[in-house]
Design a protein around this motif. Structure first.
Motif, PDB file in Angstrom:
ATOM      1  N   TYR A 161       0.707 -11.729  -0.261  1.00 22.73           N
ATOM      2  CA  TYR A 161       0.254 -11.025  -1.467  1.00 22.73           C
ATOM      3  C   TYR A 161       0.223 -11.972  -2.653  1.00 22.73           C
ATOM      4  CZ  TYR A 161       0.244  -7.701  -5.362  1.00 22.73           C
ATOM      5  OH  TYR A 161      -0.066  -7.018  -6.506  1.00 22.73           O
ATOM      6  N   GLN A 162      -0.801 -11.780  -3.489  1.00 22.35           N
ATOM      7  CA  GLN A 162      -0.909 -12.622  -4.670  1.00 22.35           C
ATOM      8  C   GLN A 162      -1.419 -11.839  -5.874  1.00 22.35           C
ATOM      9  OE1 GLN A 162       0.341 -15.350  -5.398  1.00 22.35           O
ATOM     10  NE2 GLN A 162      -0.631 -15.595  -7.385  1.00 22.35           N
ATOM     11  N   GLY A 163      -0.835 -10.729  -6.145  1.00 25.15           N
ATOM     12  CA  GLY A 163      -1.147  -9.991  -7.365  1.00 25.15           C
ATOM     13  C   GLY A 163      -2.619  -9.734  -7.572  1.00 25.15           C
ATOM     14  N   ASP A 164      -3.133 -10.142  -8.721  1.00 26.46           N
ATOM     15  CA  ASP A 164      -4.518  -9.842  -9.066  1.00 26.46           C
ATOM     16  C   ASP A 164      -5.447 -11.046  -8.912  1.00 26.46           C
ATOM     17  OD1 ASP A 164      -3.560 -11.350 -11.100  1.00 26.46           O
ATOM     18  OD2 ASP A 164      -4.068  -9.961 -12.715  1.00 26.46           O
ATOM     19  N   LYS A 165      -4.986 -12.086  -8.173  1.00 27.02           N
ATOM     20  CA  LYS A 165      -5.868 -13.219  -7.906  1.00 27.02           C
ATOM     21  C   LYS A 165      -5.500 -13.827  -6.563  1.00 27.02           C
ATOM     22  CE  LYS A 165      -3.072 -16.765 -10.206  1.00 27.02           C
ATOM     23  NZ  LYS A 165      -3.079 -17.845 -11.199  1.00 27.02           N
ATOM     24  N   MET A 194       2.509 -17.536  -3.999  1.00 26.98           N
ATOM     25  CA  MET A 194       2.665 -16.188  -3.478  1.00 26.98           C
ATOM     26  C   MET A 194       3.574 -15.359  -4.382  1.00 26.98           C
ATOM     27  SD  MET A 194       0.787 -15.955  -0.850  1.00 26.98           S
ATOM     28  CE  MET A 194      -0.062 -17.058   0.281  1.00 26.98           C
ATOM     29  N   ALA A 195       3.262 -14.078  -4.478  1.00 27.47           N
ATOM     30  CA  ALA A 195       4.040 -13.176  -5.326  1.00 27.47           C
ATOM     31  C   ALA A 195       4.702 -12.114  -4.463  1.00 27.47           C
ATOM     32  CB  ALA A 195       3.130 -12.509  -6.366  1.00 27.47           C
ATOM     33  N   SER A 196       5.730 -11.488  -5.005  1.00 24.44           N
ATOM     34  CA  SER A 196       6.375 -10.381  -4.310  1.00 24.44           C
ATOM     35  C   SER A 196       5.551  -9.118  -4.529  1.00 24.44           C
ATOM     36  CB  SER A 196       7.800 -10.179  -4.851  1.00 24.44           C
ATOM     37  OG  SER A 196       8.595 -11.318  -4.608  1.00 24.44           O
ATOM     38  N   PHE A 197       5.386  -8.360  -3.484  1.00 24.94           N
ATOM     39  CA  PHE A 197       4.610  -7.127  -3.580  1.00 24.94           C
ATOM     40  C   PHE A 197       5.473  -6.055  -4.240  1.00 24.94           C
ATOM     41  CE2 PHE A 197       2.983  -3.087  -1.907  1.00 24.94           C
ATOM     42  CZ  PHE A 197       1.644  -3.204  -2.254  1.00 24.94           C
ATOM     43  N   ASP A 198       5.004  -5.531  -5.367  1.00 26.71           N
ATOM     44  CA  ASP A 198       5.793  -4.549  -6.108  1.00 26.71           C
ATOM     45  C   ASP A 198       5.099  -3.191  -6.176  1.00 26.71           C
ATOM     46  OD1 ASP A 198       3.687  -5.285  -7.685  1.00 26.71           O
ATOM     47  OD2 ASP A 198       4.872  -5.787  -9.465  1.00 26.71           O
ATOM     48  N   GLY A 199       4.138  -2.973  -5.283  1.00 24.49           N
ATOM     49  CA  GLY A 199       3.404  -1.711  -5.288  1.00 24.49           C
ATOM     50  C   GLY A 199       3.893  -0.753  -4.221  1.00 24.49           C
ATOM     51  N   ASP A 200       3.063   0.215  -3.908  1.00 25.31           N
ATOM     52  CA  ASP A 200       3.360   1.227  -2.903  1.00 25.31           C
ATOM     53  C   ASP A 200       3.015   0.654  -1.525  1.00 25.31           C
ATOM     54  OD1 ASP A 200       3.564   3.401  -1.242  1.00 25.31           O
ATOM     55  OD2 ASP A 200       2.390   4.752  -2.504  1.00 25.31           O
ATOM     56  N   LEU A 201       4.049   0.329  -0.758  1.00 26.86           N
ATOM     57  CA  LEU A 201       3.835  -0.322   0.528  1.00 26.86           C
ATOM     58  C   LEU A 201       3.067   0.558   1.514  1.00 26.86           C
ATOM     59  CD1 LEU A 201       4.371  -2.820   2.249  1.00 26.86           C
ATOM     60  CD2 LEU A 201       6.567  -1.818   2.914  1.00 26.86           C
ATOM     61  N   SER A 202       3.158   1.869   1.348  1.00 28.05           N
ATOM     62  CA  SER A 202       2.444   2.759   2.271  1.00 28.05           C
ATOM     63  C   SER A 202       0.935   2.561   2.180  1.00 28.05           C
ATOM     64  CB  SER A 202       2.793   4.221   1.984  1.00 28.05           C
ATOM     65  OG  SER A 202       2.281   4.645   0.726  1.00 28.05           O
ATOM     66  N   LYS A 203       0.439   2.121   1.019  1.00 30.50           N
ATOM     67  CA  LYS A 203      -0.987   1.902   0.845  1.00 30.50           C
ATOM     68  C   LYS A 203      -1.476   0.681   1.616  1.00 30.50           C
ATOM     69  CE  LYS A 203      -1.294   4.075  -3.729  1.00 30.50           C
ATOM     70  NZ  LYS A 203      -1.681   3.888  -5.159  1.00 30.50           N
ATOM     71  N   VAL A 204      -0.555  -0.138   2.051  1.00 31.38           N
ATOM     72  CA  VAL A 204      -0.887  -1.289   2.890  1.00 31.38           C
ATOM     73  C   VAL A 204      -0.638  -0.956   4.361  1.00 31.38           C
ATOM     74  CG1 VAL A 204      -0.303  -3.684   3.434  1.00 31.38           C
ATOM     75  CG2 VAL A 204      -0.374  -2.923   1.054  1.00 31.38           C
ATOM     76  N   LEU A 205       0.478  -0.286   4.631  1.00 32.57           N
ATOM     77  CA  LEU A 205       0.844  -0.005   6.022  1.00 32.57           C
ATOM     78  C   LEU A 205      -0.057   1.037   6.669  1.00 32.57           C
ATOM     79  CD1 LEU A 205       4.750  -0.037   5.942  1.00 32.57           C
ATOM     80  CD2 LEU A 205       3.190  -1.827   6.695  1.00 32.57           C
ATOM     81  N   ILE A 206      -0.431   2.069   5.927  1.00 34.98           N
ATOM     82  CA  ILE A 206      -1.280   3.118   6.513  1.00 34.98           C
ATOM     83  C   ILE A 206      -2.624   2.549   6.965  1.00 34.98           C
ATOM     84  CG2 ILE A 206      -2.529   5.261   6.029  1.00 34.98           C
ATOM     85  CD1 ILE A 206      -0.160   6.031   4.201  1.00 34.98           C
ATOM     86  N   PRO A 207      -3.324   1.761   6.138  1.00 31.56           N
ATOM     87  CA  PRO A 207      -4.570   1.143   6.618  1.00 31.56           C
ATOM     88  C   PRO A 207      -4.342   0.228   7.817  1.00 31.56           C
ATOM     89  CG  PRO A 207      -4.479   1.063   4.227  1.00 31.56           C
ATOM     90  CD  PRO A 207      -3.130   1.510   4.688  1.00 31.56           C
ATOM     91  N   MET A 208      -3.231  -0.509   7.792  1.00 31.75           N
ATOM     92  CA  MET A 208      -2.943  -1.415   8.909  1.00 31.75           C
ATOM     93  C   MET A 208      -2.702  -0.639  10.193  1.00 31.75           C
ATOM     94  SD  MET A 208      -0.052  -4.412   9.199  1.00 31.75           S
ATOM     95  CE  MET A 208      -1.003  -5.484   8.103  1.00 31.75           C
ATOM     96  N   ILE A 209      -1.908   0.416  10.118  1.00 30.22           N
ATOM     97  CA  ILE A 209      -1.618   1.240  11.306  1.00 30.22           C
ATOM     98  C   ILE A 209      -2.900   1.856  11.858  1.00 30.22           C
ATOM     99  CG2 ILE A 209      -0.464   3.357  12.077  1.00 30.22           C
ATOM    100  CD1 ILE A 209       1.747   2.634   9.970  1.00 30.22           C
TER     101      ILE A 209
END
Length: 276
Positions: free
Chosen positions: A197-201, A209-224
């Motif tokens: 993850y790299q924020g907005d760029k 690399m940056a730490s992901f500070d958002g809603d992880l479900s929005k990444v995992l659900i598409p991946m699943i």
């Protein structure tokens, strides 16, 4: 004589019929209810039942979540979700709360394997998060012969790539590493897909690399959903399509090796304007 009796019976029948007719005509008729009124009555009745009911554990139904799941029970093999930093059971209350919220969302969206869904939870051994001597074969031992269709690792701690290497020796289980905190070459070698993850760029190397500070479900659900999609030909393309359901503006670009400048084949970087 018979004529007189017949006439009397006829007069009696007519009298009763007339009386019934006039009574019915005079009675105020009940108007038909609209669908909205019927639904309102149903909801009020359901609320009343819930407010005065307990489940088998003695917990009031009114305190429980009755939202309708967005998945259908299936016979699909599970996707194992292995929790690392930030979501491990070995960490504090804040991490436990984050994991509970995440699993509640996944339960509604894709379902738990124990309930007919697809997700099965797993934890790293405690020594992986404390820096102590690790048992490198724990994944190979625990997952050997598994019927799982994939392993998703969230925030893999340092030295995880040793466990992945051992797993590869006994299993062809595809591994999807999400926001790992481990050695980059080792993670790439032990994974079918790596996501950073790299924020907005877009990131150009691991130092950015940056730490992901958002809603992880929005990444995992598409991946699943991309993993379990039948007859998929290109996971990255399918994953990108599913991400668009959650993010209006994002990019998913290949990771660039900082030394060679070459694009990775299985390592990608997610950039989102608003990750919340």
């Amino acid at each position: 004589m018979n004529f007189t009796r017949n006439m009397a019976a006829l007069i009696l029948i007519l009298s009763v019929s007339c009386a019934a007719f006039f009574c019915t005509s005079c009675k105020k008729q009940t108007p038909l209810r609209t669908p909205e009124e019927i639904l309102l009555e149903y909801e009020q009745t359901a609320d009343l039942i819930v407010e005065n009911s307990l489940d088998s554990a003695g917990v009031p139904f009114e305190n429980q979540d009755f939202s309708i799941p967005k998945w259908m029970p299936s016979e699909n093999d599970p996707i194992i979700l292995l929790f690392g930093h930030g979501y491990s059971k070995w960490e504090g209350e804040e991490q436990q709360k984050a994991r509970e919220e995440l699993m509640n969302t996944l339960r509604k969206e894709v379902g738990l394997y124990s309930e007919g869904g697809i997700i099965e939870e797993m934890d790293f051994l405690q020594e992986y998060l404390t820096g102590k001597r690790i048992r490198t074969n724990f994944l190979a031992t625990d997952l050997k012969g598994t019927n799982a269709q994939a392993l998703i690792i969230v925030s893999a701690p340092d030295r995880t790539h040793y466990a992945l290497a051992a797993l590869q020796e006994v299993s062809g289980l595809p591994v999807y590493s999400v926001f790992p905190q481990d050695d980059v070459p080792g993670t790439e070698a032990g994974s079918a897909f790596v996501l950073d993850y790299q924020g907005d760029k877009a990131a150009q190397n691991d130092e950015e690399m940056a730490s992901f500070d958002g809603d992880l479900s929005k990444v995992l659900i598409p991946m699943i959903k991309a993993i379990k999609k039948e007859n998929k030909t290109d996971f990255v393309s399918e994953f990108r399509t599913k991400l668009a359901d959650f993010y209006s503006s994002f990019s998913l670009t290949p990771y660039l090796d900082p030394e060679t400048g070459l694009k990775s084949q299985n390592h990608f970087v997610l950039s989102v304007e608003n990750a919340g």
